[in-house]
Design an enzyme around this catalytic site. Structure first.
Site, PDB file in Angstrom:
ATOM      1  N   GLU A 124       0.850  -1.201   0.000  1.00 41.34           N
ATOM      2  CA  GLU A 124       0.000   0.000   0.000  1.00 41.34           C
ATOM      3  C   GLU A 124       0.875   1.237   0.000  1.00 41.34           C
ATOM      4  OE1 GLU A 124      -2.754  -0.320   3.292  1.00 41.34           O
ATOM      5  OE2 GLU A 124      -4.253  -1.275   2.018  1.00 41.34           O
ATOM      6  N   HIS A 248      -9.923  10.681   2.235  1.00 44.51           N
ATOM      7  CA  HIS A 248      -9.706   9.701   1.174  1.00 44.51           C
ATOM      8  C   HIS A 248     -10.161  10.364  -0.126  1.00 44.51           C
ATOM      9  CE1 HIS A 248     -10.023   6.062  -1.220  1.00 44.51           C
ATOM     10  NE2 HIS A 248      -9.401   5.411  -0.258  1.00 44.51           N
ATOM     11  N   ARG A 296      -2.200  10.522  -1.932  1.00 43.47           N
ATOM     12  CA  ARG A 296      -3.584  10.713  -1.508  1.00 43.47           C
ATOM     13  C   ARG A 296      -3.956  12.198  -1.316  1.00 43.47           C
ATOM     14  NH1 ARG A 296      -5.895   7.080   3.515  1.00 43.47           N
ATOM     15  NH2 ARG A 296      -5.959   5.369   2.053  1.00 43.47           N
ATOM     16  N   HIS A 357     -11.994  10.399   6.291  1.00 43.57           N
ATOM     17  CA  HIS A 357     -11.730   8.963   6.393  1.00 43.57           C
ATOM     18  C   HIS A 357     -11.196   8.567   7.762  1.00 43.57           C
ATOM     19  CE1 HIS A 357     -10.968   5.009   4.909  1.00 43.57           C
ATOM     20  NE2 HIS A 357      -9.657   5.109   4.953  1.00 43.57           N
ATOM     21  N   ARG A 392      -1.862   9.459   8.870  1.00 46.36           N
ATOM     22  CA  ARG A 392      -1.765   8.017   9.163  1.00 46.36           C
ATOM     23  C   ARG A 392      -1.186   7.248   7.983  1.00 46.36           C
ATOM     24  NH1 ARG A 392      -6.144   3.627   8.280  1.00 46.36           N
ATOM     25  NH2 ARG A 392      -6.541   5.058   6.581  1.00 46.36           N
TER      26      ARG A 392
HETATM   27  C1  LIG Z   1     -14.245   2.161   4.766  1.00 45.03           C
HETATM   28  C2  LIG Z   1     -13.047   2.112   5.655  1.00 45.03           C
HETATM   29  C3  LIG Z   1     -11.939   1.371   5.291  1.00 45.03           C
HETATM   30  C4  LIG Z   1     -10.822   1.293   6.141  1.00 45.03           C
HETATM   31  N1  LIG Z   1      -9.785   0.479   5.801  1.00 45.03           N
HETATM   32  C5  LIG Z   1      -8.776   0.309   6.699  1.00 45.03           C
HETATM   33  C6  LIG Z   1      -7.747  -0.653   6.468  1.00 45.03           C
HETATM   34  O1  LIG Z   1      -7.766  -1.371   5.475  1.00 45.03           O
HETATM   35  N2  LIG Z   1      -6.751  -0.782   7.391  1.00 45.03           N
HETATM   36  C7  LIG Z   1      -6.700  -0.013   8.526  1.00 45.03           C
HETATM   37  O2  LIG Z   1      -5.773  -0.182   9.329  1.00 45.03           O
HETATM   38  N3  LIG Z   1      -7.668   0.894   8.762  1.00 45.03           N
HETATM   39  C8  LIG Z   1      -8.703   1.059   7.899  1.00 45.03           C
HETATM   40  N4  LIG Z   1      -9.682   1.964   8.170  1.00 45.03           N
HETATM   41  C9  LIG Z   1      -9.664   2.642   9.475  1.00 45.03           C
HETATM   42  C10 LIG Z   1     -10.077   1.627  10.559  1.00 45.03           C
HETATM   43  O3  LIG Z   1     -11.077   0.789  10.051  1.00 45.03           O
HETATM   44  C11 LIG Z   1     -10.589   2.304  11.810  1.00 45.03           C
HETATM   45  O4  LIG Z   1      -9.705   3.288  12.231  1.00 45.03           O
HETATM   46  C12 LIG Z   1     -10.727   1.280  12.943  1.00 45.03           C
HETATM   47  O5  LIG Z   1     -11.495   0.194  12.502  1.00 45.03           O
HETATM   48  C13 LIG Z   1     -11.350   1.899  14.165  1.00 45.03           C
HETATM   49  O6  LIG Z   1     -11.651   0.851  15.056  1.00 45.03           O
HETATM   50  P1  LIG Z   1     -12.212   1.169  16.490  1.00 45.03           P
HETATM   51  O7  LIG Z   1     -12.376  -0.133  17.163  1.00 45.03           O
HETATM   52  O8  LIG Z   1     -11.390   2.216  17.109  1.00 45.03           O
HETATM   53  O9  LIG Z   1     -13.651   1.824  16.201  1.00 45.03           O
HETATM   54  P2  LIG Z   1     -14.880   1.376  15.196  1.00 45.03           P
HETATM   55  O10 LIG Z   1     -14.490   0.165  14.484  1.00 45.03           O
HETATM   56  O11 LIG Z   1     -15.208   2.567  14.459  1.00 45.03           O
HETATM   57  O12 LIG Z   1     -15.983   1.010  16.255  1.00 45.03           O
HETATM   58  C14 LIG Z   1     -16.643   2.002  16.993  1.00 45.03           C
HETATM   59  C15 LIG Z   1     -17.685   1.340  17.872  1.00 45.03           C
HETATM   60  O13 LIG Z   1     -18.132   2.264  18.835  1.00 45.03           O
HETATM   61  C16 LIG Z   1     -19.540   2.213  18.935  1.00 45.03           C
HETATM   62  N5  LIG Z   1     -19.993   3.496  19.452  1.00 45.03           N
HETATM   63  C17 LIG Z   1     -19.711   4.734  18.992  1.00 45.03           C
HETATM   64  N6  LIG Z   1     -20.258   5.659  19.789  1.00 45.03           N
HETATM   65  C18 LIG Z   1     -20.903   4.983  20.769  1.00 45.03           C
HETATM   66  C19 LIG Z   1     -21.696   5.383  21.872  1.00 45.03           C
HETATM   67  N7  LIG Z   1     -21.927   6.663  22.179  1.00 45.03           N
HETATM   68  N8  LIG Z   1     -22.232   4.422  22.660  1.00 45.03           N
HETATM   69  C20 LIG Z   1     -22.039   3.106  22.382  1.00 45.03           C
HETATM   70  N9  LIG Z   1     -21.294   2.680  21.351  1.00 45.03           N
HETATM   71  C21 LIG Z   1     -20.748   3.616  20.560  1.00 45.03           C
HETATM   72  C22 LIG Z   1     -19.995   1.864  17.554  1.00 45.03           C
HETATM   73  O14 LIG Z   1     -21.306   1.343  17.596  1.00 45.03           O
HETATM   74  C23 LIG Z   1     -18.927   0.850  17.165  1.00 45.03           C
HETATM   75  O15 LIG Z   1     -19.278  -0.402  17.698  1.00 45.03           O
HETATM   76  C24 LIG Z   1     -10.812   2.040   7.332  1.00 45.03           C
HETATM   77  C25 LIG Z   1     -11.911   2.814   7.688  1.00 45.03           C
HETATM   78  C26 LIG Z   1     -13.028   2.846   6.878  1.00 45.03           C
HETATM   79  C27 LIG Z   1     -14.209   3.656   7.300  1.00 45.03           C
END
Ligand SMILES: Cc1cc2nc3c(=O)[nH]c(=O)nc-3n(C[C@H](O)[C@H](O)[C@H](O)COP(=O)(O)OP(=O)(O)OC[C@H]3O[C@@H](n4cnc5c(N)ncnc54)[C@H](O)[C@@H]3O)c2cc1C
Length: 541
Positions: A124, A248, A296, A357, A392
Site C-alpha cells: 500500500e 480519502h 492521496r 476517512h 496516518r
Molecule cells: C471504509 C473504511 C476502510 C478502512 N480500511 C482500513 C484498512 O484497510 N486498514 C486499517 O488499518 N484501517 C482502515 N480503516 C480505518 C479503521 O477501520 C478504523 O480506524 C478502525 O477500525 C477503528 O476501530 P475502532 O475499534 O477504534 O472503532 P470502530 O471500528 O469505528 O468502532 C466504533 C464502535 O463504537 C460504537 N460506538 C460509537 N459511539 C458509541 C456510543 N456513544 N455508545 C455506544 N457505542 C458507541 C460503535 O457502535 C462501534 O461499535 C478504514 C476505515 C473505513 C471507514
C-alpha cells in the site's frame, strides 16, 4: 406540558467497554481471558457489525518478509506522520505487531495465503515493502466476524446492542480545571426502551471510533460521531491533534449508497480521473509527473479544487479500458456493489468525491490506552497516541486497535480490586424535559453543520474561513446545548451534541496551526513550520 422520565436502572460491572469495533472487541476478549471472573459490559450503538472496523478493506500492517523489518515499518510510519509522530509509541506498537497478528490468527482469523502457504501480503502507499495482511478486500469483516463470535461465546461479556453512551459519570460533581476526576461509569441510552441506565464500573473503556460524520462526505458508518472524544473532553480529559483529519480521495457519490469507498487500487491499476461534463483529465494541472498516481493528499486537493470550480458536485473515475474480466476478478466487491446501483464499471464512469476517512487526533492516551482520568482508557481511533502524527500510514490503524486492546486489558486489571466511589453516582434525572422538538429540526442542524465543515474546515482551509466557521459553530452549539437539556434524549440528539463539539475542537485546532502539515492544509500558510507541536485542548482551556 408534562415532563417525561427517562430514568432507567442501575447496573454494576467490573469493566464497561463503550464500542464494539476491533479495539473494543479485542479488549473485552483479552480481559475475559486474563481475569475469567470479571463481569464486562460491551455497549454498541447499533449491531456489532456496524463499525469502521467492519468496513475496513485493505488490511493490517506487520513486517514479515526477509527484506522487511520493524525498523523499516517504523521509518515509513514516521515519514507519513510528517514530523509529529511520538517515537516511543510508534516503536511500541510496531514491535508488538508480529505477536498480535499471531494472536488474531490463533483466534481463527484467516488472512489470504499464497499457494505455498506463505501469507499473501499486499503493498500500500507509503509502505516500502509488501506488509499488509488482508482477507480479500473485506479484511475488517474477516477480523470482526471472528472476534464477534468469540465474544458471543464468552459468558462474562454482556453485549448490549442499540445502547448509546450519553455521558461519563465521574466522582466529582463539576469539573475543576487541572484536576483529574475518577471515571466511575456512564449514562447509557437504551434506544428500544427510551430509558437512560446508570452503568457503573471499575474501569471504563472508550473505543467509539472516529468522527467522520462531522463532514458531508465520509467513508465512516453512521455511528462515527466522535462520542468517546466528546465524552472524555466534557469529563476533563485532554484531547489533541483534532485538525489532522485524513481525507480519502475517492468515495462513491451516489444517492443510494452513502459511504462506499472506491479503493485507491483502481488508480493503481490505471484508472483516470476526469471532469464530469467535459471528460477532461485534470491531474496534469496538479502533478504532471505522477498524474493519478500522485499521493492521496494531492489527489484529494485536486478533486476538491475542480469540484469547487466546476458545475458538478463530483468528478469521474474511469477504468473502462481494463475490461470486464479483469475488473470483475480484481475488484469483486466494488464491481458487484456498483452493478447493483446500475453502474457497470467496465462500461460506465464512476462518480467520486473526496471524503473524511480517519481522525489522527483524539483523547490523549499512552500505548496502554491510559488517559488523564483515573479508570478511563481510550483505544483505537478514539485515542491520540502519537502513532499517526499528522497523517496516518495506511493499515496502521487496525494494528493500533489490536495492540492497544491487548495492552489496555493488561494495564486495566490494576483497577479491578480497587473499589470505585460508586456512591457518588446520581441516576439520570430528566426533570427539565418539557420540549418535544421534531426530529427534522435536529436533522437541519446536522445538514447545516456538515456542509459548513466541508466547505470551511475540509481539505483546504484559511484563517478567515475558519474564524467565520467558529462563529457559526458557536451559535449552533448554544442552541443544541439548550435542546439537550430540554428535549427527551434520543440518539440523534446525543450525536448532534457530540459532533458540534468535535467540529469546534477541529476548527479551533485548525485556526491555531499556522502551517500546512500532513492532513492539515492552510492555503494562507502553505509551508511547514520548523518547530511544530501537538495541539492540545482541555475543558475551559
Ligand atoms: C471504509 C473504511 C476502510 C478502512 N480500511 C482500513 C484498512 O484497510 N486498514 C486499517 O488499518 N484501517 C482502515 N480503516 C480505518 C479503521 O477501520 C478504523 O480506524 C478502525 O477500525 C477503528 O476501530 P475502532 O475499534 O477504534 O472503532 P470502530 O471500528 O469505528 O468502532 C466504533 C464502535 O463504537 C460504537 N460506538 C460509537 N459511539 C458509541 C456510543 N456513544 N455508545 C455506544 N457505542 C458507541 C460503535 O457502535 C462501534 O461499535 C478504514 C476505515 C473505513 C471507514
Amino acid at each position: 406540558m408534562n415532563s417525561i422520565s427517562q430514568q432507567g436502572q442501575r447496573f454494576v460491572y467490573d469493566a464497561l467497554v463503550i464500542g464494539g469495533g476491533i479495539a473494543g472487541l479485542t479488549y473485552a476478549l483479552e480481559l475475559a481471558r486474563l481475569r475469567p471472573a470479571t463481569k464486562i459490559a460491551l455497549v454498541v450503538k447499533q449491531g456489532l457489525v456496524e463499525s469502521s472496523s467492519y468496513y475496513a478493506q485493505g488490511g493490517i500492517a506487520a513486517a514479515s518478509l526477509a527484506e522487511d523489518s520493524a525498523a523499516l515499518h517504523v521509518s515509513d510510519t514516521l515519514k507519513a506522520g510528517d514530523g509529529l509522530c511520538y517515537l516511543p509509541t510508534v516503536e511500541a506498537i510496531i514491535t508488538a505487531s508480529t505477536q498480535r497478528l499471531q494472536d488474531l490468527k490463533n483466534h481463527g482469523v484467516a488472512f489470504d495465503q499464497q499457494n505455498d502457504g506463505h501469507p499473501d501480503l499486499a503493498q500500500e502507499g507509503g509502505h516500502s515493502c509488501r506488509r499488509i495482511y488482508h482477507a480479500g478486500d473485506e479484511s475488517g469483516k474477516a477480523i470482526v466476524d471472528v472476534l464477534m463470535q468469540a465474544v458471543k461465546k464468552t459468558p462474562q461479556i454482556q453485549v448490549l446492542e442499540f445502547h448509546t453512551a450519553v455521558n461519563l459519570i465521574t466522582d466529582a460533581e463539576c469539573h475543576i480545571p487541572g484536576s483529574w476526576p475518577e471515571v466511575i461509569g456512564a449514562y447509557v441510552l437504551d434506544e428500544q426502551q427510551a430509558l437512560i441506565h446508570t452503568l457503573l464500573a471499575s474501569v471504563v473503556i472508550l473505543a467509539t471510533g472516529g468522527a467522520g460524520k462531522v463532514y458531508r462526505y465520509t467513508s465512516n458508518p453512521d455511528v462515527a460521531t466522535g462520542d468517546g472524544i466528546a465524552m472524555a473532553y466534557r469529563a476533563g480529559a485532554r484531547v489533541g491533534n483534532m485538525e489532522f483529519y485524513q481525507f480519502h480521495p475517492t468515495l462513491l457519490y451516489h444517492p443510494q449508497k452513502n459511504n462506499f469507498l472506491i479503493s485507491e487500487a483502481l488508480r493503481g491499476e490505471g484508472a483516470y480521473l476526469r471532469l464530469a461534463g467535459s471528460g477532461e483529465r485534470f491531474m496534469q494541472r496538479y502533478d504532471p509527473a505522477r498524474m493519478e498516481l500522485a499521493t492521496r493528499d494531492i489527489i484529494a486537493h485536486a478533486i476538491f479544487t475542480e469540484i469547487e470550480r466546476g458545475a458538478h458536485p463530483y468528478v469521474h473515475l474511469d477504468i473502462r479500458h481494463r475490461g470486464k474480466a479483469f475488473l470483475e476478478s480484481r475488484f469483486p466487491l466494488i464491481f458487484q456493489t456498483l452493478l447493483t446501483l446500475g453502474i457497470d464499471i467496465s462500461r460506465d464512469l464512476i462518480p467520486v468525491v473526496p471524503a473524511a476517512h480517519y481522525l489522527c487526533g483524539g483523547v490523549l492516551a499512552d500505548v496502554n490506552g491510559k488517559t488523564d482520568l483515573p479508570r478511563l482508557y481510550a483505544l483505537g481511533e478514539t485515542a491520540f497516541t502519537g502513532l499517526h502524527g499528522a497523517n496516518r500510514l495506511a493499515s496502521n490503524s487496525l494494528l493500533e486497535c489490536v495492540v492497544m486492546g491487548y495492552a489496555a486489558a493488561e494495564d486495566s486489571t490494576r483497577w479491578l480490586g480497587v473499589a470505585p466511589n460508586h456512591e457518588k453516582a446520581i441516576d439520570w434525572d430528566s426533570y427539565g424535559v418539557t420540549d418535544f422538538r421534531r426530529a427534522s429540526q435536529i436533522n437541519a442542524h446536522w445538514r447545516g453543520l456538515r456542509g459548513e465543515m466541508t466547505s470551511y474546515a475540509g481539505i483546504i482551509r484559511t484563517e478567515a474561513g475558519l474564524k467565520d466557521l467558529l462563529k457559526l459553530i458557536r451559535a449552533r452549539r448554544g442552541m443544541i446545548d439548550e435542546y439537550y437539556w430540554q428535549h427527551i434524549v434520543t440518539r440523534d440528539l446525543v450525536e448532534l451534541r457530540n459532533i458540534i463539539l468535535i467540529a469546534e475542537l477541529i476548527t479551533r485546532s485548525a485556526i491555531n496551526r499556522k502551517e500546512s502539515r500532513g492532513g492539515h492544509f492552510r492555503a494562507d500558510y502553505p509551508e511547514k513550520l520548523s518547530n511544530s507541536n501537538e495541539s492540545i485542548f482541555q475543558l475551559n482551556s
